[in-house]
Motif scaffolding. Structure first.
Motif, short mmCIF file in Angstrom:
data_model
loop_
_atom_site.label_atom_id
_atom_site.label_comp_id
_atom_site.label_asym_id
_atom_site.label_seq_id
_atom_site.Cartn_x
_atom_site.Cartn_y
_atom_site.Cartn_z
N PRO A 84 -23.98 26.03 -33.78
CA PRO A 84 -25.27 25.35 -33.77
C PRO A 84 -26.28 26.10 -32.91
N PHE A 85 -27.55 25.98 -33.26
CA PHE A 85 -28.60 26.44 -32.36
C PHE A 85 -29.91 25.69 -32.54
N TRP A 86 -30.15 25.12 -33.73
CA TRP A 86 -31.39 24.37 -33.91
C TRP A 86 -31.38 23.14 -33.00
N ASN A 87 -32.39 23.07 -32.11
CA ASN A 87 -32.55 21.93 -31.21
C ASN A 87 -31.30 21.67 -30.38
N ALA A 88 -30.56 22.75 -30.05
CA ALA A 88 -29.32 22.61 -29.29
C ALA A 88 -29.27 23.65 -28.18
N PRO A 89 -30.23 23.62 -27.23
CA PRO A 89 -30.23 24.61 -26.14
C PRO A 89 -29.04 24.39 -25.21
N ILE A 90 -28.31 25.46 -24.93
CA ILE A 90 -27.11 25.30 -24.11
C ILE A 90 -27.44 25.17 -22.62
N ASP A 91 -28.72 25.24 -22.26
CA ASP A 91 -29.10 25.06 -20.86
C ASP A 91 -29.83 23.74 -20.62
N SER A 92 -29.71 22.79 -21.52
CA SER A 92 -30.36 21.51 -21.33
C SER A 92 -29.75 20.76 -20.13
N ASN A 93 -30.61 20.19 -19.31
CA ASN A 93 -30.11 19.33 -18.23
C ASN A 93 -30.65 17.91 -18.35
N ASP A 94 -31.14 17.58 -19.53
CA ASP A 94 -31.62 16.23 -19.79
C ASP A 94 -30.40 15.31 -19.93
N PRO A 95 -30.30 14.27 -19.12
CA PRO A 95 -29.09 13.44 -19.15
C PRO A 95 -28.86 12.69 -20.46
N GLU A 96 -29.93 12.50 -21.25
CA GLU A 96 -29.75 11.85 -22.55
C GLU A 96 -29.38 12.84 -23.64
N PHE A 97 -30.04 14.01 -23.63
CA PHE A 97 -29.83 14.98 -24.69
C PHE A 97 -28.54 15.79 -24.52
N ARG A 98 -28.18 16.07 -23.27
CA ARG A 98 -27.06 16.98 -23.02
C ARG A 98 -25.76 16.54 -23.71
N PRO A 99 -25.36 15.28 -23.64
CA PRO A 99 -24.12 14.88 -24.32
C PRO A 99 -24.17 15.09 -25.83
N LEU A 100 -25.35 14.94 -26.43
CA LEU A 100 -25.49 15.17 -27.87
C LEU A 100 -25.31 16.64 -28.21
N ILE A 101 -25.86 17.51 -27.34
CA ILE A 101 -25.72 18.95 -27.58
C ILE A 101 -24.27 19.37 -27.40
N THR A 102 -23.63 18.85 -26.36
CA THR A 102 -22.21 19.14 -26.15
C THR A 102 -21.39 18.73 -27.37
N LYS A 103 -21.68 17.54 -27.89
CA LYS A 103 -20.96 17.05 -29.06
C LYS A 103 -21.15 17.97 -30.25
N ARG A 104 -22.36 18.51 -30.42
CA ARG A 104 -22.64 19.41 -31.53
C ARG A 104 -21.74 20.65 -31.45
N PHE A 105 -21.59 21.20 -30.25
CA PHE A 105 -20.76 22.39 -30.09
C PHE A 105 -19.27 22.06 -30.19
N MET A 106 -18.90 20.86 -29.77
CA MET A 106 -17.52 20.42 -29.97
C MET A 106 -17.19 20.40 -31.45
N THR A 107 -18.14 19.94 -32.25
CA THR A 107 -17.95 19.93 -33.70
C THR A 107 -17.74 21.35 -34.22
#
Length: 284
Positions: A69-92
């Motif tokens: 993934p890379f669209w709307n999935a920055p690996i340096d996000s520190n937003d507490p709401e967005f970060r778990p969603l991005i992590t989940k995307r990469f777990m997928t």
């Protein structure tokens, strides 16, 4: 002494796999499946797509990876709401690798042009820290659990340069995980864009700096101005210097040598790319 031609493969969507299937299998070439950066696919039932890829690759014995993934999935996000969603995307993405039998997933670098030119312009939030160390810490917040899962599944995350100016940044980021499952990727066209447009070193310097950490390369030509994804020979990259740097890597010719794949805007240009590289005695 002349260099031995290096075997290269391709980065393809499922749509184009049948066209190049025999070429990939007969040459035991590296392959990267590129469909899995699509948000709709990642959020849906991707198992059917995986089954189609496996069917299309029946008989394939080369090394397999995916573009993560890379669209709307920055690996340096520190937003507490967005970060778990991005992590989940990469777990997928790691789950897809495991289902496919792929051993690599490409992720995009977090280092932007702005970061490079402003690294000393704003003080770190924590005294005694550097801007880069704080940046790396944010990436660990997103990818820490993903790396542990990747280790369990035998998948290596390879961090690809996008806007990177300093080639050391991604190497230091990869090394910070202290894991054999996080290594460096180089996109030759991205490096050439950064060299021409923002003063980064030339492409072969990126290869030399990555050294033994280099696990993956996107081969594409460009003009030093934009991200062209042209066939090698159609732009201005000095390919002899790039392949010389690759040949000098300590792990080239071993099982851990980098996956080398053509990543072209038009898959039909693979023939032209191979004609050029073979004619130059660089690749087969």
């Amino acid at each position: 002494m002349a260099m031995e031609p290096i075997t290269i493969g391709a980065a393809l969507t499922l749509e184009h796999v049948p066209t190049y299937r025999d070429w990939l299998i007969e040459g035991e070439r590296d392959l990267e499946i590129q469909d899995y950066h699509q948000t709709e696919l990642l959020l849906g039932d991707w198992s059917d797509h995986v089954a189609k890829v496996k069917t299309a690759l029946d008989g394939f014995t080369g090394r397999l990876g995916i573009h993560g993934p890379f669209w709307n999935a920055p690996i340096d996000s520190n937003d507490p709401e967005f970060r778990p969603l991005i992590t989940k995307r990469f777990m997928t993405g790691v789950e897809i690798c495991a289902a496919l039998g792929a051993t690599q997933m490409v992720v995009h670098s977090p280092f932007k042009t702005w970061d490079h030119f402003n690294s000393f312009n704003y003080p770190p939030r924590t005294k005694g820290r550097s801007a880069r160390s704080e940046h790396i810490e944010k990436v660990h917040g997103v990818l820490g659990g993903v790396v542990r899962r990747a280790e369990q599944e035998g998948v290596t995350l390879v961090i690809e340069n996008i806007e990177d100016i300093d080639p050391r940044a991604r190497r230091e980021l990869a090394e910070s995980f202290d894991s054999p499952n996080v290594r460096v990727s180089i996109d030759t066209g991205h490096a050439h864009y950064a060299h021409g447009a923002t003063g980064a070193p030339p492409v072969d310097y990126f290869v030399a700096d990555a050294g033994a950490q280099l696990a993956h390369v996107h081969l594409q030509d460009a003009d030093g101005y934009a991200d062209r994804h042209w066939a090698p020979g159609q732009g201005t990259i000095l390919w002899h210097s790039v392949f010389k740097a690759l040949a000098q890597l300590p792990h080239m010719g071993t099982e851990t040598a980098p996956h080398l794949v053509l990543e072209l805007r038009d898959a039909s240009d693979i023939s032209a790319a191979m004609t050029y590289l073979e004619g130059q005695g660089l690749a087969r």
